[in-house]
Design a protein around this motif. Structure first.
Motif, mmCIF file in Angstrom:
data_model
loop_
_atom_site.group_PDB
_atom_site.id
_atom_site.type_symbol
_atom_site.label_atom_id
_atom_site.label_comp_id
_atom_site.label_asym_id
_atom_site.label_seq_id
_atom_site.Cartn_x
_atom_site.Cartn_y
_atom_site.Cartn_z
ATOM 1 N N PHE A 12 60.279 2.720 31.912
ATOM 2 C CA PHE A 12 61.483 3.365 31.406
ATOM 3 C C PHE A 12 61.767 2.947 29.971
ATOM 4 O O PHE A 12 62.150 3.778 29.137
ATOM 5 C CB PHE A 12 62.687 3.036 32.294
ATOM 6 C CG PHE A 12 62.794 3.913 33.519
ATOM 7 C CD1 PHE A 12 63.060 5.269 33.384
ATOM 8 C CD2 PHE A 12 62.633 3.396 34.782
ATOM 9 C CE1 PHE A 12 63.170 6.093 34.499
ATOM 10 C CE2 PHE A 12 62.732 4.203 35.906
ATOM 11 C CZ PHE A 12 62.994 5.550 35.762
ATOM 12 N N ALA A 13 61.591 1.667 29.679
ATOM 13 C CA ALA A 13 61.826 1.186 28.314
ATOM 14 C C ALA A 13 60.877 1.870 27.329
ATOM 15 O O ALA A 13 61.279 2.249 26.224
ATOM 16 C CB ALA A 13 61.666 -0.333 28.260
ATOM 17 N N TYR B 156 61.346 8.497 23.347
ATOM 18 C CA TYR B 156 62.385 9.516 23.179
ATOM 19 C C TYR B 156 63.055 9.366 21.819
ATOM 20 O O TYR B 156 63.257 10.355 21.092
ATOM 21 C CB TYR B 156 63.410 9.400 24.297
ATOM 22 C CG TYR B 156 64.607 10.302 24.124
ATOM 23 C CD1 TYR B 156 64.501 11.671 24.309
ATOM 24 C CD2 TYR B 156 65.845 9.779 23.770
ATOM 25 C CE1 TYR B 156 65.592 12.500 24.148
ATOM 26 C CE2 TYR B 156 66.939 10.604 23.603
ATOM 27 C CZ TYR B 156 66.815 11.951 23.794
ATOM 28 O OH TYR B 156 67.894 12.775 23.627
ATOM 29 N N ARG B 157 63.397 8.127 21.450
ATOM 30 C CA ARG B 157 64.019 7.884 20.144
ATOM 31 C C ARG B 157 63.077 8.262 19.001
ATOM 32 O O ARG B 157 63.523 8.642 17.909
ATOM 33 C CB ARG B 157 64.443 6.418 20.019
ATOM 34 C CG ARG B 157 65.615 6.038 20.917
ATOM 35 C CD ARG B 157 66.165 4.683 20.546
ATOM 36 N NE ARG B 157 65.206 3.610 20.738
ATOM 37 C CZ ARG B 157 65.046 2.938 21.866
ATOM 38 N NH1 ARG B 157 65.786 3.244 22.931
ATOM 39 N NH2 ARG B 157 64.151 1.967 21.959
ATOM 40 N N VAL C 231 65.662 15.182 28.277
ATOM 41 C CA VAL C 231 64.733 15.448 27.175
ATOM 42 C C VAL C 231 64.543 16.955 26.994
ATOM 43 O O VAL C 231 64.507 17.458 25.865
ATOM 44 C CB VAL C 231 63.382 14.756 27.426
ATOM 45 C CG1 VAL C 231 62.349 15.188 26.398
ATOM 46 C CG2 VAL C 231 63.542 13.244 27.388
ATOM 47 N N VAL D 57 57.511 12.241 26.716
ATOM 48 C CA VAL D 57 58.532 11.597 27.553
ATOM 49 C C VAL D 57 58.799 12.427 28.795
ATOM 50 O O VAL D 57 58.875 11.899 29.907
ATOM 51 C CB VAL D 57 59.833 11.401 26.751
ATOM 52 C CG1 VAL D 57 60.938 10.838 27.655
ATOM 53 C CG2 VAL D 57 59.600 10.458 25.578
ATOM 54 N N GLN E 107 66.719 8.490 38.275
ATOM 55 C CA GLN E 107 66.823 8.175 36.848
ATOM 56 C C GLN E 107 65.708 8.867 36.059
ATOM 57 O O GLN E 107 65.937 9.348 34.941
ATOM 58 C CB GLN E 107 66.766 6.664 36.643
ATOM 59 C CG GLN E 107 67.987 5.935 37.165
ATOM 60 C CD GLN E 107 67.810 4.425 37.131
ATOM 61 O OE1 GLN E 107 66.701 3.914 37.039
ATOM 62 N NE2 GLN E 107 68.911 3.702 37.198
ATOM 63 N N GLU F 174 61.995 5.519 26.868
ATOM 64 C CA GLU F 174 63.199 5.603 26.044
ATOM 65 C C GLU F 174 62.867 5.380 24.576
ATOM 66 O O GLU F 174 63.440 6.026 23.690
ATOM 67 C CB GLU F 174 64.238 4.596 26.536
ATOM 68 C CG GLU F 174 64.869 5.002 27.865
ATOM 69 C CD GLU F 174 65.731 3.909 28.459
ATOM 70 O OE1 GLU F 174 65.789 2.804 27.861
ATOM 71 O OE2 GLU F 174 66.334 4.148 29.513
ATOM 72 N N ARG F 175 61.937 4.471 24.309
ATOM 73 C CA ARG F 175 61.510 4.241 22.921
ATOM 74 C C ARG F 175 60.820 5.490 22.371
ATOM 75 O O ARG F 175 61.064 5.910 21.237
ATOM 76 C CB ARG F 175 60.569 3.043 22.865
ATOM 77 C CG ARG F 175 60.132 2.666 21.448
ATOM 78 C CD ARG F 175 59.288 1.411 21.431
ATOM 79 N NE ARG F 175 58.016 1.592 22.124
ATOM 80 C CZ ARG F 175 57.728 1.083 23.315
ATOM 81 N NH1 ARG F 175 58.615 0.331 23.961
ATOM 82 N NH2 ARG F 175 56.547 1.292 23.875
ATOM 83 N N TYR G 35 59.222 14.187 22.586
ATOM 84 C CA TYR G 35 59.868 14.804 23.732
ATOM 85 C C TYR G 35 58.883 15.220 24.821
ATOM 86 O O TYR G 35 59.104 14.972 26.014
ATOM 87 C CB TYR G 35 60.675 16.026 23.286
ATOM 88 C CG TYR G 35 61.898 15.709 22.469
ATOM 89 C CD1 TYR G 35 62.408 14.421 22.389
ATOM 90 C CD2 TYR G 35 62.553 16.714 21.760
ATOM 91 C CE1 TYR G 35 63.539 14.141 21.633
ATOM 92 C CE2 TYR G 35 63.683 16.442 20.996
ATOM 93 C CZ TYR G 35 64.163 15.155 20.935
ATOM 94 O OH TYR G 35 65.277 14.886 20.193
ATOM 95 N N LEU H 250 66.180 11.577 33.080
ATOM 96 C CA LEU H 250 65.521 11.446 31.781
ATOM 97 C C LEU H 250 64.727 12.710 31.448
ATOM 98 O O LEU H 250 64.813 13.235 30.331
ATOM 99 C CB LEU H 250 64.606 10.228 31.780
ATOM 100 C CG LEU H 250 63.791 9.981 30.506
ATOM 101 C CD1 LEU H 250 64.707 9.815 29.304
ATOM 102 C CD2 LEU H 250 62.895 8.752 30.681
#
Length: 270
Positions: free
Chosen positions: A16-17, A23-24, A63, A31, A55, A20-21, A28, A59
């Motif tokens: 997940f981490a 995604y930032r 996205v 992710v 979760q 999320e990285r 897209y 996510l």
């Protein structure tokens, strides 16, 4: 077995981490694919998924909304909202996140009355949860959605008040949304010079989802001031930026094309 479960949980957290990285970083497609691999969409209509897989679905759908494919995942968002019974604070918060994603889609579909109602209901839910968990950042995000819905309904003065009242407590990402609401509200009131001044005061975070945003809103202000040539260039930049980085169905692409059409007809603001 306990050791194995803990090891699996650590691995999921790492995954997940990493997602999320990514995604930032604007990755897209990667992710969404990664999140879908954790929890395939085939769960719909079947047995409820465990929390971590929920979760992953949140996510993946989030996205898709950021990319501009919200209309495609709207049924899945609604199914997730129905599935996520708020039996504890964590699940309640996760459900609110999905509702926020759905509100973004409603705004993109110009269903502003529904978006306003949903935003107000989420704010009430945030108040009810305030004694259990901190939701200050999420609250500001929802206020941005409410402001956008109010702009869509032509209630620009209310939207302006929301943006100005909450910008001092917003972080960088939330401030972007509120600045955009402020520019829309000022354009809607014919206060084009002020809208341009706002555009010059804030710098967008380098996120893919922000593609074309400032040029789009500044272009409307320029058109309102009768600076048609500059407005046309801003609209073209916005459209090109959106077409390079967002899905063809993203609502901002439609807005940029509408702005170009208004420039051709010299209509400042709809």
């Amino acid at each position: 077995m306990k050791i194995i479960r803990k090891a699996r949980e650590r691995e999921r957290q790492k995954t997940f981490a990493r997602l999320e990285r990514m995604y930032r970083e604007g990755r897209y497609e990667e992710v969404e694919a990664g999140a879908q691999a954790l929890a395939p969409a085939s769960w719909l209509g079947g047995r409820p998924l465990p929390q971590w897989q929920r979760q992953a679905r949140v996510l993946a759908t989030g996205v898709a909304v950021s990319h501009g494919r919200g209309h495609e995942v709207l049924p899945e968002l609604e199914a997730l909202i129905a599935e996520l019974e708020p039996v504890d604070p964590d699940t309640h918060v996760l459900r609110l996140v999905v509702r926020a994603h759905r509100t973004v889609v409603l705004i993109g579909l110009e269903r502003y009355e529904e978006a306003e109602a949903e935003s107000l209901d989420m704010l009430r839910a945030v108040t009810r949860l305030a004694h259990l968990t901190s939701l200050a950042r999420f609250e500001v995000r929802v206020l941005g959605l409410l402001g956008r819905a109010l702009c869509g309904r032509g209630r620009h003065e209310e939207a302006e008040a929301i943006a100005r009242g909450n910008l001092p407590r917003a972080d960088e990402r939330s401030a972007t949304s509120l600045h955009a609401v402020l520019m829309r509200s000022l354009n809607g009131q014919g206060r084009y010079e002020e809208a341009l001044a706002v555009a010059g005061r804030f710098t967008l975070p380098l996120e893919r989802g922000n593609s074309g945003l400032v040029d789009l809103l500044a272009g409307s202000a320029l058109l309102g001031l009768g600076r048609s040539g500059e407005a046309r260039e801003a609209a073209r930049r916005a459209l090109g930026d959106c077409e390079r980085h967002l899905h063809p169905a993203h609502p901002r692409i439609r807005e940029a094309r509408d702005l170009l059409a208004r420039v051709a007809e010299e209509r400042p603001f709809d």
